[in-house]
Design an enzyme around this catalytic site. Structure first.
Site, PDB file in Angstrom:
ATOM      1  N   LYS A  13      -5.991 -10.062 -11.315  1.00  0.00           N
ATOM      2  CA  LYS A  13      -6.147  -9.256 -12.546  1.00  0.00           C
ATOM      3  C   LYS A  13      -4.941  -9.446 -13.473  1.00  0.00           C
ATOM      4  O   LYS A  13      -5.097  -9.633 -14.671  1.00  0.00           O
ATOM      5  CB  LYS A  13      -6.297  -7.763 -12.211  1.00  0.00           C
ATOM      6  CG  LYS A  13      -7.485  -7.440 -11.331  1.00  0.00           C
ATOM      7  CD  LYS A  13      -7.659  -5.951 -11.141  1.00  0.00           C
ATOM      8  CE  LYS A  13      -6.518  -5.268 -10.409  1.00  0.00           C
ATOM      9  NZ  LYS A  13      -6.416  -5.562  -8.977  1.00  0.00           N
ATOM     10  N   ARG A  88      -9.516   3.563 -11.263  1.00  0.00           N
ATOM     11  CA  ARG A  88      -9.617   3.203  -9.850  1.00  0.00           C
ATOM     12  C   ARG A  88     -10.496   4.187  -9.076  1.00  0.00           C
ATOM     13  O   ARG A  88     -10.738   3.972  -7.892  1.00  0.00           O
ATOM     14  CB  ARG A  88      -8.214   3.252  -9.249  1.00  0.00           C
ATOM     15  CG  ARG A  88      -7.670   1.885  -8.834  1.00  0.00           C
ATOM     16  CD  ARG A  88      -6.242   2.095  -8.393  1.00  0.00           C
ATOM     17  NE  ARG A  88      -5.712   1.055  -7.595  1.00  0.00           N
ATOM     18  CZ  ARG A  88      -4.911   0.086  -8.072  1.00  0.00           C
ATOM     19  NH1 ARG A  88      -4.654   0.004  -9.352  1.00  0.00           N
ATOM     20  NH2 ARG A  88      -4.401  -0.796  -7.242  1.00  0.00           N
ATOM     21  N   ARG A 127       2.157 -15.062  -2.407  1.00  0.00           N
ATOM     22  CA  ARG A 127       2.887 -14.456  -3.528  1.00  0.00           C
ATOM     23  C   ARG A 127       4.253 -13.954  -3.048  1.00  0.00           C
ATOM     24  O   ARG A 127       5.272 -14.168  -3.691  1.00  0.00           O
ATOM     25  CB  ARG A 127       2.045 -13.290  -4.089  1.00  0.00           C
ATOM     26  CG  ARG A 127       2.661 -12.574  -5.262  1.00  0.00           C
ATOM     27  CD  ARG A 127       1.636 -11.766  -6.016  1.00  0.00           C
ATOM     28  NE  ARG A 127       1.476 -10.419  -5.464  1.00  0.00           N
ATOM     29  CZ  ARG A 127       0.514  -9.565  -5.841  1.00  0.00           C
ATOM     30  NH1 ARG A 127      -0.384  -9.937  -6.728  1.00  0.00           N
ATOM     31  NH2 ARG A 127       0.435  -8.361  -5.322  1.00  0.00           N
ATOM     32  N   ARG A 139       7.521  -6.455  -3.794  1.00  0.00           N
ATOM     33  CA  ARG A 139       6.995  -5.084  -3.832  1.00  0.00           C
ATOM     34  C   ARG A 139       6.963  -4.490  -2.429  1.00  0.00           C
ATOM     35  O   ARG A 139       6.555  -5.159  -1.471  1.00  0.00           O
ATOM     36  CB  ARG A 139       5.573  -5.115  -4.407  1.00  0.00           C
ATOM     37  CG  ARG A 139       5.542  -5.073  -5.909  1.00  0.00           C
ATOM     38  CD  ARG A 139       4.170  -5.371  -6.439  1.00  0.00           C
ATOM     39  NE  ARG A 139       3.125  -4.526  -5.857  1.00  0.00           N
ATOM     40  CZ  ARG A 139       1.868  -4.532  -6.290  1.00  0.00           C
ATOM     41  NH1 ARG A 139       1.522  -5.323  -7.294  1.00  0.00           N
ATOM     42  NH2 ARG A 139       0.972  -3.774  -5.727  1.00  0.00           N
ATOM     43  N   ARG A 150      -4.416  -0.608   1.047  1.00  0.00           N
ATOM     44  CA  ARG A 150      -4.796  -0.780  -0.364  1.00  0.00           C
ATOM     45  C   ARG A 150      -6.229  -1.304  -0.461  1.00  0.00           C
ATOM     46  O   ARG A 150      -6.984  -0.891  -1.337  1.00  0.00           O
ATOM     47  CB  ARG A 150      -3.813  -1.745  -1.049  1.00  0.00           C
ATOM     48  CG  ARG A 150      -2.481  -1.084  -1.383  1.00  0.00           C
ATOM     49  CD  ARG A 150      -1.362  -2.084  -1.541  1.00  0.00           C
ATOM     50  NE  ARG A 150      -1.573  -3.027  -2.620  1.00  0.00           N
ATOM     51  CZ  ARG A 150      -0.910  -4.183  -2.751  1.00  0.00           C
ATOM     52  NH1 ARG A 150       0.012  -4.508  -1.865  1.00  0.00           N
ATOM     53  NH2 ARG A 150      -1.150  -4.969  -3.760  1.00  0.00           N
TER      54      ARG A 150
HETATM   55  P1  ADP Z   1      -2.730  -3.890  -6.685  1.00  0.00           P
HETATM   56  O1  ADP Z   1      -3.902  -3.937  -7.599  1.00  0.00           O
HETATM   57  O2  ADP Z   1      -2.167  -5.226  -6.373  1.00  0.00           O
HETATM   58  O3  ADP Z   1      -2.969  -3.058  -5.450  1.00  0.00           O
HETATM   59  P2  ADP Z   1      -1.229  -2.243  -8.574  1.00  0.00           P
HETATM   60  O4  ADP Z   1       0.059  -2.727  -9.101  1.00  0.00           O
HETATM   61  O5  ADP Z   1      -2.368  -2.150  -9.515  1.00  0.00           O
HETATM   62  O6  ADP Z   1      -1.517  -3.174  -7.350  1.00  0.00           O
HETATM   63  O7  ADP Z   1      -1.051  -0.798  -7.916  1.00  0.00           O
HETATM   64  C1  ADP Z   1      -0.049  -0.515  -6.973  1.00  0.00           C
HETATM   65  C2  ADP Z   1      -0.172   0.917  -6.465  1.00  0.00           C
HETATM   66  O8  ADP Z   1       0.005   1.815  -7.577  1.00  0.00           O
HETATM   67  C3  ADP Z   1      -1.533   1.286  -5.894  1.00  0.00           C
HETATM   68  O9  ADP Z   1      -1.658   0.931  -4.537  1.00  0.00           O
HETATM   69  C4  ADP Z   1      -1.531   2.811  -6.108  1.00  0.00           C
HETATM   70  O10 ADP Z   1      -0.736   3.464  -5.150  1.00  0.00           O
HETATM   71  C5  ADP Z   1      -0.853   2.955  -7.464  1.00  0.00           C
HETATM   72  N1  ADP Z   1      -1.831   2.940  -8.562  1.00  0.00           N
HETATM   73  C6  ADP Z   1      -1.904   2.014  -9.552  1.00  0.00           C
HETATM   74  N2  ADP Z   1      -2.889   2.306 -10.383  1.00  0.00           N
HETATM   75  C7  ADP Z   1      -3.469   3.442  -9.931  1.00  0.00           C
HETATM   76  C8  ADP Z   1      -4.565   4.239 -10.358  1.00  0.00           C
HETATM   77  N3  ADP Z   1      -5.281   3.919 -11.436  1.00  0.00           N
HETATM   78  N4  ADP Z   1      -4.878   5.342  -9.630  1.00  0.00           N
HETATM   79  C9  ADP Z   1      -4.162   5.683  -8.547  1.00  0.00           C
HETATM   80  N5  ADP Z   1      -3.137   4.961  -8.077  1.00  0.00           N
HETATM   81  C10 ADP Z   1      -2.778   3.860  -8.765  1.00  0.00           C
END
Ligand code: ADP
Length: 251
Positions: A13, A88, A127, A139, A150
């Site tokens: 993404k 999400r 990565r 991370r 996740r």
């Molecule tokens: P990825 O898509 O690789 O899991 P992100 O950087 O989008 O990573 O998100 C990392 C973390 O941030 C998620 O695992 C969650 O804990 C939190 N997070 C990000 N966006 C949201 C969201 N829209 N709602 C709830 N938690 C979120």
């Protein structure tokens, strides 16, 4: 242009969002990046989110909705945005509908990156290895254990959003296992086809609206332009040469 990129962690993404923003002059709104920035800055929201993120769980809806509500109202988001990692959950998708409706905005589409879960783990391992080799900070949630969490959060809470948007005729699915360029091309095919379906502006009406006279139509401005052109045409050759000499000297 306003888009949502939907897909599990590691689906690509972020990479596709970067390409979309470069091409369209819009902004990428990544809730993950925003939450990590808040955590690094030590804000109350960031501190609350940090441990949740490190466990691979979802941050409460009200927290992320408030972040997005604030962000889409900022001037740089006026031209459009790509949402990456938001919504999400169903509650976030409904909140987004409300936020957009309140501002009279519409989504142009939801792009779902479909990927094979077995391969995601390998992608994330690569990565992590690449980032470590470049000396970058990895991370805290990019470990096989947390990634499993996740992925299960994605399956349970986010994957159903594909159905939510498909029901509104907005979902476009793309094979996220293809190369980065192929994925980009597939996204553009989808965006192009929806743009092609958009009604074309009617030329006659546009002229009326902008009050642009048709060529040859008489108007005060047109008459003035025609008389200037006539004078230029009739300017004696000597005068024309004088002007030309003056211009050459000026250069
Ligand atoms: P990825 O898509 O690789 O899991 P992100 O950087 O989008 O990573 O998100 C990392 C973390 O941030 C998620 O695992 C969650 O804990 C939190 N997070 C990000 N966006 C949201 C969201 N829209 N709602 C709830 N938690 C979120």
């Amino acid at each position: 242009m306003r888009l949502i990129l939907l897909g599990p962690p590691g689906a690509g993404k972020g990479t596709q969002a970067q390409r979309l923003i470069a091409k369209h002059g819009i902004v990428q709104l990544s809730t993950g990046d925003m939450l990590r920035a808040a955590a690094a800055a030590g804000t109350p929201v960031g501190l609350r989110a940090k441990s949740i993120m490190e466990r691979g769980e979802l941050v409460p809806d009200d927290v992320v909705v408030a972040i997005i509500a604030d962000r889409i109202g900022q001037p740089d988001a006026r031209r459009g945005f790509v949402l990456d990692g938001f919504p999400r959950t169903a509650a976030q998708a409904e909140a987004l509908d409300r936020l957009l409706a309140e501002r009279g905005l519409k989504l142009d589409g939801v792009i779902e990156l479909k990927v094979d879960e077995g391969i995601l783990l390998k992608r994330i391992e690569k990565r992590v290895a690449d980032m470590t080799a470049r000396g970058e900070t990895v991370r805290a949630d990019d470990t096989p254990e947390v990634l499993k969490g996740r992925l299960s959060a994605y399956r349970a809470q986010t994957a159903p959003l594909a159905g939510y948007y498909a029901g509104r005729g907005m979902l476009k699915s793309v094979d996220g296992m293809a190369t980065v360029d192929e994925v980009t091309a597939a996204i553009y095919r989808h965006l192009g086809s929806s743009a092609a379906r958009a009604p074309k502006p009617r030329r006659g009406k546009a002229r009326l609206a902008r009050k642009i006279p048709k060529r040859g139509a008489s108007s005060a401005g047109g008459a003035r332009k025609r008389s200037v052109a006539k004078k230029r045409k009739n300017k004696p050759q000597k005068a024309k040469n004088r002007t030309r000499r003056r211009l050459t000297r000026a250069r």
